[in-house]
Scaffold this motif. Structure first.
Motif, short mmCIF file in Angstrom:
data_model
loop_
_atom_site.label_atom_id
_atom_site.label_comp_id
_atom_site.label_asym_id
_atom_site.label_seq_id
_atom_site.Cartn_x
_atom_site.Cartn_y
_atom_site.Cartn_z
N ARG A 105 23.71 56.14 52.40
CA ARG A 105 23.91 57.05 51.27
C ARG A 105 23.12 56.57 50.04
O ARG A 105 22.58 57.38 49.29
CB ARG A 105 25.40 57.15 50.93
N VAL A 106 23.07 55.26 49.87
CA VAL A 106 22.28 54.68 48.77
C VAL A 106 20.81 55.04 48.94
O VAL A 106 20.13 55.42 47.98
CB VAL A 106 22.46 53.15 48.71
N MET A 107 20.30 54.92 50.17
CA MET A 107 18.90 55.27 50.45
C MET A 107 18.64 56.73 50.13
O MET A 107 17.57 57.09 49.61
CB MET A 107 18.57 54.98 51.92
N ILE A 108 19.59 57.60 50.44
CA ILE A 108 19.44 59.03 50.16
C ILE A 108 19.46 59.28 48.65
O ILE A 108 18.65 60.05 48.12
CB ILE A 108 20.53 59.84 50.87
N ALA A 109 20.39 58.61 47.95
CA ALA A 109 20.45 58.74 46.49
C ALA A 109 19.14 58.29 45.86
O ALA A 109 18.64 58.92 44.92
CB ALA A 109 21.62 57.92 45.94
N MET A 110 18.57 57.21 46.36
CA MET A 110 17.30 56.69 45.86
C MET A 110 16.18 57.69 46.12
O MET A 110 15.33 57.94 45.26
CB MET A 110 17.00 55.36 46.54
N GLU B 126 25.40 58.77 38.82
CA GLU B 126 25.54 60.21 39.10
C GLU B 126 24.98 60.55 40.49
O GLU B 126 25.58 61.35 41.22
CB GLU B 126 24.80 61.02 38.04
N MET B 127 23.85 59.93 40.84
CA MET B 127 23.24 60.19 42.15
C MET B 127 24.13 59.65 43.27
O MET B 127 24.26 60.28 44.32
CB MET B 127 21.86 59.55 42.23
N LEU B 128 24.74 58.50 43.06
CA LEU B 128 25.64 57.93 44.07
C LEU B 128 26.86 58.83 44.27
O LEU B 128 27.32 59.02 45.40
CB LEU B 128 26.06 56.52 43.66
N LYS B 129 27.38 59.39 43.18
CA LYS B 129 28.50 60.33 43.29
C LYS B 129 28.09 61.57 44.07
O LYS B 129 28.85 62.10 44.89
CB LYS B 129 29.01 60.73 41.90
N MET B 130 26.85 62.04 43.80
CA MET B 130 26.37 63.26 44.44
C MET B 130 26.28 63.11 45.95
O MET B 130 26.50 64.08 46.69
CB MET B 130 25.00 63.63 43.87
#
Length: 327
Positions: free
Chosen positions: A163-168, A135-139
């Motif tokens: 984007r992965v770093m931001i989702a994390m 869900e975070m990756l989609k966001m």
């Protein structure tokens, strides 16, 4: 306004052979709730070390907190144990690092790396955390989040890794986000998307942002307040609109004059002459004096203090003299 972070006379030293050099030398500033504070300056200005200190992430050795305090909601993070910091990192304060390829673990899948923080800080099961990771990756705009979660960092592009770093960073709803040059080495289209993600999440969740960059174009896009650093010291602090409309410190003027403007015709861009001095060979007086076009005798003899002018703070003898004359 309510303060979420207070940096008071911070000093960070690094040992080089038998000598200690001060990378951050007496820095003080406040970060207010809901603020977007940008810290700008050339490489070697101490901005990244300042941001890492807020997470107690300066490696020791060779680094050492030589003085000062960093208060997060009243607690001095520099005095907290590793166990205590473990409850703050990722949950209360999150960080987006400059280079995601070195920040991400190369032997673990993306979904597992995001899930880890959710399991630790949110008490989720592995299944729940994996679902939340997708869900975070989609966001953050990852097109095929399921595939991305099952991938390793080297299988993704630079923009996707960021984007992965931001989702994390967003996964545990932090109160304070520290972004250390998150758009470096990304093309302008991806850069704009990354900034939009951070800005949108901040507005929706009431998050506070401390943004580290050398790109004044990024600063103009997102900042509410700006701190300009040079050789480990703050030389100017102001509201973003005022800084761009009327820069006072010669270094700030130099940085802004290096940027091309669409409303002016220029055959070539201005430059700031000389180089940032090394910490082993710091000039006497004002540290910017060898490069300053307005340098006076006092600049070579005495370091200027950071003076509060009401709507901003500036460390410059010339500005202080003009202020006295104007009284």
């Amino acid at each position: 306004m309510e303060k979420i972070l207070e940096v008071k006379d911070l000093k960070v030293a690094f040992k080089n052979d038998d000598k200690e050099n001060m990378a951050v030398d007496g820095v003080s500033f406040d970060v207010y709730k809901g603020d977007t504070l940008c810290i700008v300056g050339e490489s070697g200005s101490g901005k990244s070390v300042t941001s890492l200190s807020a997470m107690q992430l300066v490696a020791s050795p060779p680094g050492r907190y030589a003085g000062g305090e960093i208060l997060f909601e009243g607690k001095n993070v520099l005095k907290l144990t590793s166990y205590e910091m473990g409850h703050i990192r990722g949950k209360e304060i999150a960080m987006i690092f400059q280079e995601p390829m070195t920040a991400l673990n190369p032997v673990h899948k993306i979904g597992a790396q995001i899930s880890e923080a959710l399991c630790i800080h949110k008490g989720m099961s592995k299944k729940e955390a994996w679902k939340r990771s997708i869900e975070m990756l989609k966001m953050v705009g990852v097109p095929d989040a399921q595939r991305c979660a099952s991938s390793y960092p080297h299988q993704l592009s630079g923009g996707m890794r960021q984007r992965v770093m931001i989702a994390m960073a967003f996964s545990c709803d932090p109160k304070l986000l520290i972004a250390d040059e998150p758009t470096t080495a990304l093309d302008v289209t991806i850069q704009a998307q990354i900034l939009d993600i951070i800005r949108r999440y901040k507005e929706e969740h009431g998050m506070t942002v401390m943004f580290i960059t050398h790109d004044l174009g990024v600063v103009a896009e997102i900042a509410t307040r700006v701190i300009v650093m040079y050789t480990g010291k703050i030389v100017e602090e102001a509201v973003c609109s005022e800084l761009f409309a009327n820069p006072l410190h010669p270094y700030t003027k130099g940085l802004l004059s290096c940027i091309p403007r669409i409303d002016q015709r220029q055959s070539e861009l201005d430059i700031i002459k000389g180089q940032v001095p090394s910490s082993e060979n710091m000039p006497n007086g004002c540290r910017f004096n060898p490069r300053c076009p307005y340098c006076m005798d006092i600049c070579r003899q005495k370091a200027p203090e950071l003076v509060d002018l009401g709507n901003r703070k500036v460390a410059c003898h010339l500005v202080n003299m003009e202020k006295e004359v104007g009284k």
